[in-house]
Design an enzyme around this catalytic site. Sequence first.
Site, mmCIF file in Angstrom:
data_model
loop_
_atom_site.group_PDB
_atom_site.id
_atom_site.type_symbol
_atom_site.label_atom_id
_atom_site.label_comp_id
_atom_site.label_asym_id
_atom_site.label_seq_id
_atom_site.Cartn_x
_atom_site.Cartn_y
_atom_site.Cartn_z
ATOM 1 N N LEU A 498 0.826 -1.119 -0.146
ATOM 2 C CA LEU A 498 0.024 0.102 0.023
ATOM 3 C C LEU A 498 0.665 1.205 0.061
ATOM 4 O O LEU A 498 0.333 2.295 -0.605
ATOM 5 C CB LEU A 498 -1.063 -0.079 1.191
ATOM 6 C CG LEU A 498 -2.020 -1.070 1.371
ATOM 7 C CD1 LEU A 498 -2.534 -1.043 2.723
ATOM 8 C CD2 LEU A 498 -2.898 -0.848 0.380
ATOM 9 N N GLY A 499 1.924 1.168 0.541
ATOM 10 C CA GLY A 499 2.809 2.295 0.521
ATOM 11 C C GLY A 499 4.152 1.712 1.326
ATOM 12 O O GLY A 499 4.381 0.988 1.954
ATOM 13 N N GLY A 500 4.927 2.829 1.708
ATOM 14 C CA GLY A 500 6.311 2.791 2.549
ATOM 15 C C GLY A 500 6.549 3.827 2.630
ATOM 16 O O GLY A 500 6.643 4.875 2.071
ATOM 17 N N GLY A 502 9.887 5.812 5.716
ATOM 18 C CA GLY A 502 11.312 5.420 6.472
ATOM 19 C C GLY A 502 11.222 4.501 7.643
ATOM 20 O O GLY A 502 12.212 3.797 7.741
ATOM 21 N N GLY A 504 9.348 1.522 7.179
ATOM 22 C CA GLY A 504 9.026 0.349 6.782
ATOM 23 C C GLY A 504 7.519 0.545 5.512
ATOM 24 O O GLY A 504 7.242 1.446 5.705
ATOM 25 N N SER A 505 7.368 -0.829 5.021
ATOM 26 C CA SER A 505 6.503 -0.764 4.105
ATOM 27 C C SER A 505 5.135 -1.270 4.787
ATOM 28 O O SER A 505 4.787 -1.999 5.905
ATOM 29 C CB SER A 505 6.806 -1.702 3.078
ATOM 30 O OG SER A 505 8.166 -1.089 2.315
ATOM 31 N N ASP A 614 5.705 13.104 13.129
ATOM 32 C CA ASP A 614 6.045 13.149 11.458
ATOM 33 C C ASP A 614 4.448 13.174 11.122
ATOM 34 O O ASP A 614 3.901 12.582 10.063
ATOM 35 C CB ASP A 614 6.453 11.720 11.353
ATOM 36 C CG ASP A 614 6.952 11.364 9.931
ATOM 37 O OD1 ASP A 614 7.023 12.243 9.360
ATOM 38 O OD2 ASP A 614 6.879 10.330 9.446
#
Length: 780
Positions: A498-500, A502, A504-505, A614
């Site tokens: 689905l995404g990644g 810094g 992890g994915s 973040d």
Amino acid sequence: MCFFKEKSIVRFVVLLYFTLSITISSGANTISANQSLSGDHTIISEGEQFELGFFKAGNSSKYYIGIWYKKVSSNPPTIVWVANRETPISDRFRSELKIIDGNLVLLNESKSKIWSTNVTTTTTTTLKPATVVILDDGNLVLRDYGSNSVEPIWQSFDHPTHTWLPGAKFGYDNRTKKNQVLTSWRSKDDPGVGLFSFELQPSSNEYVIKWNGSHQYWITGAWNGKTFDLLPEMRLNYIYNFSYHTNENESYFTSSLYNPSIISRNIMDVSGQVQQLTWLEATKEWNLFWSQPRTQCEVYALCGAFGSCSQSGLPFCSCLTGFKPRSETDWNQSDFSGGCVRKTDLQCGRNMEKADFLKVTVKSLPPNKSMAVGSAGECSTTCLNSCSCNAYFFVDNECSVWDGDLLNLSEDNDSGKTIFVKVASKDLPHHKKTNWVTVGAVVGFVGGVVFLSGLIVLLIYNKKRISLSVRKTRMEGSLVSFVYKDLQIATKNFSDKLGGGGFGSVFKGVLHDSSIIAVKKLESISQGEKQFRSEVSTIGTIQHVNLVRLRGFCAQGNNKLLVYDYMANGSLDTHLFHGKQVLNWETRYQIALGIARGLVYLHEKCRDCIIHCDIKPENILLDSEFCPKVADFGLAKLVGRDFSRVLTSTRGTIGYLAPEWLSGVAVTAKADVYSYGMVLFELLHGKRNAEASEDSRSKYFPGLVANVLMDGTDILSVLDSRLNREACVEQVTKICKVACWCIQDEEERRPTMSLVERILEGVLDVDMPPIPQICQYNYL
Ligand SMILES: *[C@@H]1O[C@H](CO)[C@@H](O)[C@H](O)[C@H]1NC(C)=O
Ligand SMILES: *[C@@H]1O[C@H](CO)[C@@H](O)[C@H](O)[C@H]1NC(C)=O
Ligand SMILES: *[C@@H]1O[C@H](CO)[C@@H](O)[C@H](O)[C@H]1NC(C)=O
Ligand SMILES: *[C@@H]1O[C@H](CO)[C@@H](O)[C@H](O)[C@H]1NC(C)=O
Ligand SMILES: *[C@@H]1O[C@H](CO)[C@@H](O)[C@H](O)[C@H]1NC(C)=O
Ligand SMILES: *[C@@H]1O[C@H](CO)[C@@H](O)[C@H](O)[C@H]1NC(C)=O
Ligand SMILES: *[C@@H]1O[C@H](CO)[C@@H](O)[C@H](O)[C@H]1NC(C)=O
Ligand SMILES: *[C@@H]1O[C@H](CO)[C@@H](O)[C@H](O)[C@H]1NC(C)=O
Ligand SMILES: *[C@@H]1O[C@H](CO)[C@@H](O)[C@H](O)[C@H]1NC(C)=O
Ligand SMILES: *[C@@H]1O[C@H](CO)[C@@H](O)[C@H](O)[C@H]1NC(C)=O
Ligand SMILES: *[C@@H]1O[C@H](CO)[C@@H](O)[C@H](O)[C@H]1NC(C)=O
Ligand SMILES: *[C@@H]1O[C@H](CO)[C@@H](O)[C@H](O)[C@H]1NC(C)=O
């Protein structure tokens, strides 16, 4: 007795000799022609910024002449320059640094010249005294007072070691054809020249990082007037004012600090990464603000021969099965360059050790393979029979073999390529010693074993089915503790990404009860399992309609995963920046309000205040109703010390980071307010603040908004053009003002999230904001 007496007389004489020649008074910043420096004497720059003297590296008994920060109270001192990197001395009282024939030289215990500035002196300069001065920018300057030239005849800034300081030039001198090179230390405790170097490639005006002076593994791209092509985030670096200059004489990069009271340096680190660090007085630590290449395993050959790099879990390097570090001492000090050797040497020749193959799945094939002929079986036999062959790879009917060391191995069990590495059979796991006596016995048993094993398989199968349902429902607090295997099945072996980011994915998965989940596979987590569990269970208790719900986790050895509810509409960035369907103003306003509510909950309503650290569109998820949910909260504590490293090296994050990440004060909830403000600008504009300004004609968007607010002109002109001005002027004005308040440099000026919430709800009014400082820098 007699022996001791003699020795003390010698020492007395030596002491006398030196007390006569040392004339450096404490606190001086200069070594003059007839002075020398030795023992614990140092010279200190006028403003007490830098100090020069002998220092000891690590736990060795070796001493070096170096320059370190006087004001930075790190332990050990932070060295920025080293003279005798390759020629340490052991007795600093009997060695001296002095000026001889116009050069600064270091004499060792037996008065041999072991280091020199090596300036070719003309006959006149020997008559006229030279002096060496340490300056407040960290530059050590050798001046010839005889000539009228103000230009130094030598300066340490022209000969950097591993550090590039603000104010220094870093580049290529076309007159002398000399290139300045930053080279890493050999290890944290050894300032000798290491394997990684950073330098300008004058032919293309690009900076590169090389391994062992040859293999280039990272490049900045060319200078485009404002940034390097491959480093667009440089524009948002609000501590350094960088500039690149090139003419027929020289090409160099230089920098200054916007705020001179900030202490910051750039280094070529032993990790093979170029890093930008800023001193935080509050925590007495160097804060890593930026590093490249982004992930540790992108550093070429970091783990040496037969060493394998893994991004998940620390340390990054390990030896392949059947191998051990060539030097355990070096390996323990994070110097992996020596790599690994076989535990059992294969002894090619007559007393050959029985060899077998270890299956290793790697991200990319190691360099320097050569072709061989044959089928899969022949490929393996060819390698086995060749003394020099270390590994083979067989795919598409092609056989490749490696005769040299295997370098640059990065394990990737999910989607890598499988190579076979030759190892002594006895060092492989599951290896059983076979000899003919036992073989006979074994054959006799085979019949019985087949029957028995059938029975066992049946038993295991049933047990597994039971345990599958049992371990699913194992709860820890409100959280499910998942088994890795189950998550592997649920996500179809982590195939639907689905995404990644810094940390992890993220992969999509489906559980047995057909609920859809998002599984985050964490990387670079240094925490042990126990600490991880306790942190995760704290996060698990936090529930709010504007926060993504954590359903469970998995912690098995190096595998650390978090399991979340799946959000049908993905993350905000995909809708704002890439989406085909434009979010209307009403939705955007509700998203702004929802994020604010989620953050108020994190900052004020939970038992322990949680700073997200973040906030950016990637971490705002949208459910099927476009209700925003803040994701990834709590990761800062989960990831621990490494957090800021990962954060600042993740592409795109830097544009959302508050200035206090670098200015030396502790980060508070107001850092989230800053990032939230940046997200508000992007909700208004539908473009990234950072990217929009890459077009040199357009102004930095927050600056534009601030100006329009000041001038009282058409506020809808700043709106995403795709909205065709369809928005409530009052709401747009409110968002603009709040956004400008949120990104103020001074934390105290920024509102709290609950204040923001009340303003957006319409309960409170908002004043006209001052122009944020970031909008005033002309580099943007
Ligand atoms: C050497 O030092 C003395 C006293 O410290 C000073 O008077 C003299 O000028 C110095 N000589 C040179 C060549 O610098
Ligand atoms: C440093 O060396 C001393 C003596 O050689 C030893 O006792 C000590 O444990 C060492 N410290 C470290 C951190 O290696
Ligand atoms: C000083 O340096 C010289 C030349 O490198 C070397 O031969 C000598 O052994 C050194 N002296 C000591 C005490 O290390
Ligand atoms: C100075 O020159 C000598 C001889 O040419 C050389 O061995 C030495 O490495 C040079 N030192 C430095 C610091 O460049
Ligand atoms: C680095 O290169 C040199 C030759 O340029 C070679 O002798 C040395 O073995 C290399 N180092 C490593 C770690 O491969
Ligand atoms: C940045 O540096 C350049 C020269 O290197 C200077 O002209 C400019 O004023 C500096 N900008 C700021 C904001 O300090
Ligand atoms: C470097 O100097 C040479 C002459 O020595 C000149 O031909 C060349 O153009 C210069 N390089 C640059 C980039 O100006
Ligand atoms: C290059 O160096 C020469 C000689 O030192 C000097 O005359 C010239 O002005 C320099 N060019 C530039 C652009 O600085
Ligand atoms: C290296 O570290 C390991 C584990 O911390 C320790 O057992 C070993 O003794 C260390 N070896 C050396 C040579 O320091
Ligand atoms: C080294 O490994 C990294 C990570 O797997 C890979 O991206 C890179 O291309 C490799 N370099 C070479 C020269 O094989
Ligand atoms: C790989 O090959 C290159 C050139 O063919 C050579 O320079 C390099 O040393 C080789 N590396 C290893 C690890 O054998
Ligand atoms: C890959 O699998 C092997 C064997 O199952 C294991 O030892 C290794 O730690 C795994 N590596 C990674 C990066 O997960």
